[in-house]
Design a protein around this motif. Structure first.
Motif, PDB file in Angstrom:
ATOM      1  N   UNK A  67       0.824  -1.223   0.000  1.00  0.00           N
ATOM      2  CA  UNK A  67       0.000   0.000   0.000  1.00  0.00           C
ATOM      3  C   UNK A  67       0.853   1.266   0.000  1.00  0.00           C
ATOM      4  N   UNK A  68       2.010   1.217   0.650  1.00  0.00           N
ATOM      5  CA  UNK A  68       2.886   2.391   0.768  1.00  0.00           C
ATOM      6  C   UNK A  68       4.118   2.197  -0.103  1.00  0.00           C
ATOM      7  N   UNK A  69       4.622   3.312  -0.636  1.00  0.00           N
ATOM      8  CA  UNK A  69       5.837   3.295  -1.435  1.00  0.00           C
ATOM      9  C   UNK A  69       6.741   4.441  -1.001  1.00  0.00           C
ATOM     10  N   UNK A  70       7.993   4.126  -0.734  1.00  0.00           N
ATOM     11  CA  UNK A  70       8.978   5.153  -0.375  1.00  0.00           C
ATOM     12  C   UNK A  70       9.903   5.369  -1.560  1.00  0.00           C
ATOM     13  N   UNK A  71      10.224   6.637  -1.838  1.00  0.00           N
ATOM     14  CA  UNK A  71      11.133   6.913  -2.946  1.00  0.00           C
ATOM     15  C   UNK A  71      11.799   8.265  -2.734  1.00  0.00           C
ATOM     16  N   UNK A  72      12.920   8.450  -3.437  1.00  0.00           N
ATOM     17  CA  UNK A  72      13.714   9.678  -3.309  1.00  0.00           C
ATOM     18  C   UNK A  72      13.590  10.541  -4.564  1.00  0.00           C
ATOM     19  N   UNK A  73      13.734  11.846  -4.359  1.00  0.00           N
ATOM     20  CA  UNK A  73      14.003  12.774  -5.455  1.00  0.00           C
ATOM     21  C   UNK A  73      15.260  13.527  -5.045  1.00  0.00           C
ATOM     22  N   UNK A  74      16.395  13.058  -5.517  1.00  0.00           N
ATOM     23  CA  UNK A  74      17.668  13.647  -5.071  1.00  0.00           C
ATOM     24  C   UNK A  74      17.801  15.108  -5.492  1.00  0.00           C
ATOM     25  N   UNK A  75      17.240  15.461  -6.623  1.00  0.00           N
ATOM     26  CA  UNK A  75      17.327  16.850  -7.092  1.00  0.00           C
ATOM     27  C   UNK A  75      16.638  17.804  -6.123  1.00  0.00           C
ATOM     28  N   UNK A  76      15.613  17.305  -5.423  1.00  0.00           N
ATOM     29  CA  UNK A  76      14.886  18.127  -4.466  1.00  0.00           C
ATOM     30  C   UNK A  76      15.306  17.845  -3.024  1.00  0.00           C
ATOM     31  N   UNK A  78      14.671  15.358  -1.211  1.00  0.00           N
ATOM     32  CA  UNK A  78      13.407  15.014  -0.558  1.00  0.00           C
ATOM     33  C   UNK A  78      13.129  13.519  -0.717  1.00  0.00           C
ATOM     34  N   UNK A  79      12.587  12.939   0.335  1.00  0.00           N
ATOM     35  CA  UNK A  79      12.106  11.562   0.289  1.00  0.00           C
ATOM     36  C   UNK A  79      10.592  11.596   0.511  1.00  0.00           C
ATOM     37  N   UNK A  80       9.893  10.768  -0.247  1.00  0.00           N
ATOM     38  CA  UNK A  80       8.435  10.749  -0.203  1.00  0.00           C
ATOM     39  C   UNK A  80       7.933   9.414   0.321  1.00  0.00           C
ATOM     40  N   UNK A  81       6.735   9.464   0.885  1.00  0.00           N
ATOM     41  CA  UNK A  81       6.022   8.242   1.243  1.00  0.00           C
ATOM     42  C   UNK A  81       4.641   8.345   0.608  1.00  0.00           C
ATOM     43  N   UNK A  82       4.435   7.572  -0.445  1.00  0.00           N
ATOM     44  CA  UNK A  82       3.146   7.524  -1.111  1.00  0.00           C
ATOM     45  C   UNK A  82       2.290   6.482  -0.416  1.00  0.00           C
ATOM     46  N   UNK A  83       1.142   6.918   0.085  1.00  0.00           N
ATOM     47  CA  UNK A  83       0.272   6.027   0.856  1.00  0.00           C
ATOM     48  C   UNK A  83      -1.045   5.848   0.114  1.00  0.00           C
ATOM     49  N   UNK A  84      -1.370   4.602  -0.200  1.00  0.00           N
ATOM     50  CA  UNK A  84      -2.592   4.264  -0.920  1.00  0.00           C
ATOM     51  C   UNK A  84      -3.467   3.373  -0.031  1.00  0.00           C
ATOM     52  N   UNK A  85      -4.742   3.295  -0.409  1.00  0.00           N
ATOM     53  CA  UNK A  85      -5.689   2.404   0.293  1.00  0.00           C
ATOM     54  C   UNK A  85      -5.601   2.584   1.797  1.00  0.00           C
ATOM     55  N   UNK A  86      -5.646   3.813   2.227  1.00  0.00           N
ATOM     56  CA  UNK A  86      -5.456   4.115   3.641  1.00  0.00           C
ATOM     57  C   UNK A  86      -6.579   3.539   4.489  1.00  0.00           C
TER      58      UNK A  86
END
Length: 123
Positions: A67-76, A78-86
């Motif tokens: 349900x969750x996905x973690x990923x980086x944007x090195x240019x920013x 920033x690290x994100x946590x995309x949360x689905x089907x909460x």
């Protein structure tokens, strides 16, 4: 000065989605493992996900796997946590943390912490 700032929390209905952001300043996030943790009222802080600094390997708690996905944007930086089907049980304050090594099951291990962002899943 090393700083982590979370954003993106809010109120969402069950089944909805949110994307949390963890922005770093004073250091390069890519030099660290970055973890997401959460703490619900009356409960201990628990690991949700982390992304390794070495090869970008990702790790997830069983409760959020798929349900969750973690990923980086090195240019920013920033690290994100995309949360689905909460789900309602995902309601908590979510924190990001930085440390050279990803260890999800040991919050005390982590060196730097953000201030947290509230996620509430409710209809």
């Amino acid at each position: 000065q090393v700083q982590l700032v979370e954003s993106g929390g809010g109120l969402v209905q069950p089944g909805g989605s949110l994307r949390l952001s963890c922005a770093g300043s004073g250091f390069t996030l890519d030099d660290y493992g970055i973890g997401w943790f959460r703490q619900a009222p009356g409960k201990e802080r628990e690991g949700v996900s982390c992304i390794s600094r070495y090869d970008g390997s990702t790790y997830y708690a069983e409760a959020v796997k798929g349900r969750f996905t973690i990923f980086r944007d090195n240019a920013k930086n920033t690290v994100y946590l995309q949360m689905e089907s909460l789900k309602r049980e995902d309601t908590a304050i979510y924190y990001c943390a930085a440390d050279p090594i990803c260890i999800l099951n040991s919050p005390r291990h982590w060196q730097y912490w953000g201030q947290g962002t509230q996620v509430t899943v409710s209809s």
